[in-house]
Design an enzyme around this catalytic site. Structure first.
Site, PDB file in Angstrom:
ATOM      1  N   HIS A  62       2.014  -0.523   1.471  1.00 18.92           N
ATOM      2  CA  HIS A  62       3.132   0.423   1.441  1.00 18.92           C
ATOM      3  C   HIS A  62       3.907   0.209   0.144  1.00 18.92           C
ATOM      4  O   HIS A  62       3.938  -0.903  -0.395  1.00 18.92           O
ATOM      5  CB  HIS A  62       4.030   0.145   2.657  1.00 18.92           C
ATOM      6  CG  HIS A  62       5.068   1.171   2.924  1.00 18.92           C
ATOM      7  ND1 HIS A  62       6.252   1.238   2.209  1.00 18.92           N
ATOM      8  CD2 HIS A  62       5.147   2.170   3.845  1.00 18.92           C
ATOM      9  CE1 HIS A  62       7.001   2.213   2.687  1.00 18.92           C
ATOM     10  NE2 HIS A  62       6.350   2.808   3.668  1.00 18.92           N
TER      11      HIS A  62
ATOM     12  N   ASP B 125       3.707  -8.134   5.821  1.00 23.99           N
ATOM     13  CA  ASP B 125       4.415  -6.915   6.206  1.00 23.99           C
ATOM     14  C   ASP B 125       3.914  -6.540   7.600  1.00 23.99           C
ATOM     15  O   ASP B 125       2.789  -6.065   7.757  1.00 23.99           O
ATOM     16  CB  ASP B 125       4.130  -5.810   5.194  1.00 23.99           C
ATOM     17  CG  ASP B 125       4.688  -4.452   5.615  1.00 23.99           C
ATOM     18  OD1 ASP B 125       5.291  -4.354   6.706  1.00 23.99           O
ATOM     19  OD2 ASP B 125       4.496  -3.479   4.854  1.00 23.99           O
TER      20      ASP B 125
ATOM     21  N   GLN C 143       3.815  -2.378  11.099  1.00 22.81           N
ATOM     22  CA  GLN C 143       2.918  -1.609  11.966  1.00 22.81           C
ATOM     23  C   GLN C 143       2.224  -2.482  13.016  1.00 22.81           C
ATOM     24  O   GLN C 143       1.428  -1.960  13.802  1.00 22.81           O
ATOM     25  CB  GLN C 143       1.862  -0.898  11.116  1.00 22.81           C
ATOM     26  CG  GLN C 143       2.420   0.088  10.115  1.00 22.81           C
ATOM     27  CD  GLN C 143       3.076   1.303  10.751  1.00 22.81           C
ATOM     28  OE1 GLN C 143       2.862   1.607  11.914  1.00 22.81           O
ATOM     29  NE2 GLN C 143       3.912   1.989   9.998  1.00 22.81           N
TER      30      GLN C 143
ATOM     31  N   LYS D 174      10.771   1.218  13.986  1.00 24.85           N
ATOM     32  CA  LYS D 174       9.391   1.441  14.409  1.00 24.85           C
ATOM     33  C   LYS D 174       9.090   0.761  15.744  1.00 24.85           C
ATOM     34  O   LYS D 174       7.989   0.910  16.276  1.00 24.85           O
ATOM     35  CB  LYS D 174       8.421   0.934  13.337  1.00 24.85           C
ATOM     36  CG  LYS D 174       8.518   1.661  12.001  1.00 24.85           C
ATOM     37  CD  LYS D 174       7.470   1.166  11.033  1.00 24.85           C
ATOM     38  CE  LYS D 174       7.728   1.636   9.616  1.00 24.85           C
ATOM     39  NZ  LYS D 174       7.610   3.093   9.440  1.00 24.85           N
TER      40      LYS D 174
ATOM     41  N   CYS E  62       3.631   6.922   1.853  1.00 24.70           N
ATOM     42  CA  CYS E  62       4.139   5.814   1.018  1.00 24.70           C
ATOM     43  C   CYS E  62       3.022   4.847   0.631  1.00 24.70           C
ATOM     44  O   CYS E  62       3.245   3.648   0.471  1.00 24.70           O
ATOM     45  CB  CYS E  62       5.281   5.073   1.710  1.00 24.70           C
ATOM     46  SG  CYS E  62       6.787   6.040   1.892  1.00 24.70           S
TER      47      CYS E  62
END
Length: 420
Positions: free
Chosen positions: A128, A205, A208, A231, A374
């Site tokens: 991202h 990261d 997700q 999220k 992104c």
């Protein structure tokens, strides 16, 4: 594989999400844009409302009852985050506005002070923008060199190339746990072990992954991990950074101001203990309390159950999309049980721009994402201008997938008739 047992999960939770019962363009909303942001359950919305209506006060600074109650709830949410990702200490959890701010915190506080010309930072082409741009800033300021892991033929993280790229010059590896475009689940524990073997630090990261599967920072072995509340059924404007205690202790503050200080004099200041030295100013109190409520909600369901149900939906979604000849899917194919990738499908349709596809699907009440998500470098790598993405959550159903597939087929037929 049967559907009945896990369908109960969707039936149970859907009543908790008010926006799922709204209409869009006179159609019942089918929300398949969960990778961009999740919907919020009433439990979280009411928690936020209760803070502002019942004990709105600033935290840490007041001796009165309202401030004490707000502080307890605010700090209690930090404990919930620590437990949720199995941090060793609550001091390892720093509130941020989002994952982007968390990565910037590490980039500026650790990166600017520990990297020098010739040092190497390894990222991947699937990152991202939030996990590329801050490191570009650091590289420009310090002279560090950015290197990028590419993709396997199955469009997953190329672990063998990573093993070739990493060296004694590598000081940082920063990789997404789950790609928001390809849906691949990267081997972060193995990446951590390799990075540490070369003396490099490792940032994950987890935007997700945290909302969709159990995540254990101690099992991964990462040095830092970032995530965004919006999220994971929490409000916008709240996220967190996990960092190993000894690393956070050695890092200087990122922002200066109130809250992050111990003593302030005209010519110098001393700083508060962890985690507060990184939390300058009045924080997003209600949002922090609400992310604690979101974690309560998710843990009450069980992350294992959420993952299993979403895997089943993934298998069904992928199967249905594969049957449409005009569709090209990206990322690894799930197995028969939906395992091996995240609960999203990114695709292109022959002869139809992703934005046009998304616009016409919206007219049928189906919300998907279109564009570069992104991840422009990834799209450049794949030779694509844009893709469409349908992303699932535990409150979605097979019936919603059927509505999406029907609308998608009708949309493709429309374009074929008009422009074919």
């Amino acid at each position: 594989m049967t559907y009945t047992p896990t369908k109960t999960l969707a039936d149970k939770v859907r009543a908790d999400f008010p926006l799922l019962h709204q209409e869009v363009n006179d159609k019942t909303l089918v929300y398949l844009d969960n990778a961009a942001t999740s919907q919020k359950p009433l439990f979280v919305l009411n928690t936020l409302k209760d803070y502002y209506e019942q004990y709105n006060a600033n935290v840490h600074r007041g001796a009165h009852t309202l401030s004490a109650k707000a502080t307890d709830a605010y700090e209690g949410a930090r404990d919930k985050i620590a437990k949720f990702i199995n941090a060793a200490s609550r001091q390892e959890i720093v509130y941020t506005r989002n994952a982007s701010e968390a990565i910037n915190l590490v980039a500026y506080s650790w990166g600017m002070n520990n990297l020098k010309a010739g040092d190497e930072i390894i990222l991947s082409v699937m990152e991202h923008h939030s996990n590329i741009v801050p490191w570009q800033f650091v590289a420009q300021k310090t002279g560090a060199v950015l290197k990028f892991v590419e993709l396997t033929p199955e469009q997953t993280f190329d672990l063998e190339q990573f093993k070739q790229l990493i060296s004694e010059k590598t000081k940082l590896v920063s990789i997404v746990h789950v790609s928001n475009t390809l849906g691949c689940i990267n081997p972060v524990a193995e990446i951590a072990e390799i990075a540490h073997r070369y003396g490099a630090k490792f940032l994950v990261d987890a935007c997700q992954s945290v909302p969709h599967m159990p995540v254990d920072v101690q099992q991964i072995g990462c040095d830092w991990l970032v995530a965004s509340g919006h999220k994971m059924c929490a409000p916008t404007g709240i996220g967190f950074l996990y960092g190993k205690l000894e690393l956070l202790e050695a890092m200087p503050p990122f922002f200066g101001g109130g809250e992050m200080i111990a003593e302030v004099y005209l010519d110098h200041s001393t700083y508060a203990e962890l985690p507060h030295k990184f939390e300058a100013g009045t924080p997003a109190i209600g949002e922090a309390i609400a992310i604690g409520a979101a974690i309560d909600y998710l843990m009450d369901i069980g992350m294992d159950k959420i993952h299993a149900y979403e895997a089943e939906l993934t298998a069904y979604l992928w199967q249905q999309l594969e049957q449409i000849p005009q569709i090209t899917l990206y990322g690894p194919k799930p197995d028969a049980n939906g395992e091996g990738r995240a609960a999203l499908a990114t695709f292109t349709a022959e002869g139809v721009h992703a934005n046009d596809l998304s616009t016409l699907l919206d007219q049928e009440g189906v919300a998907i994402r279109s564009g570069h998500h992104c991840t422009q470098p990834l799209h450049h790598h794949l030779g694509l201008a844009a893709t469409a993405r349908a992303s699932l959550s535990f409150y979605n159903t097979r019936e919603e997938i059927d509505v999406f597939i029907k609308a998608l087929k009708e949309t493709l037929e429309f374009f074929a008739n008009v422009f074919g």
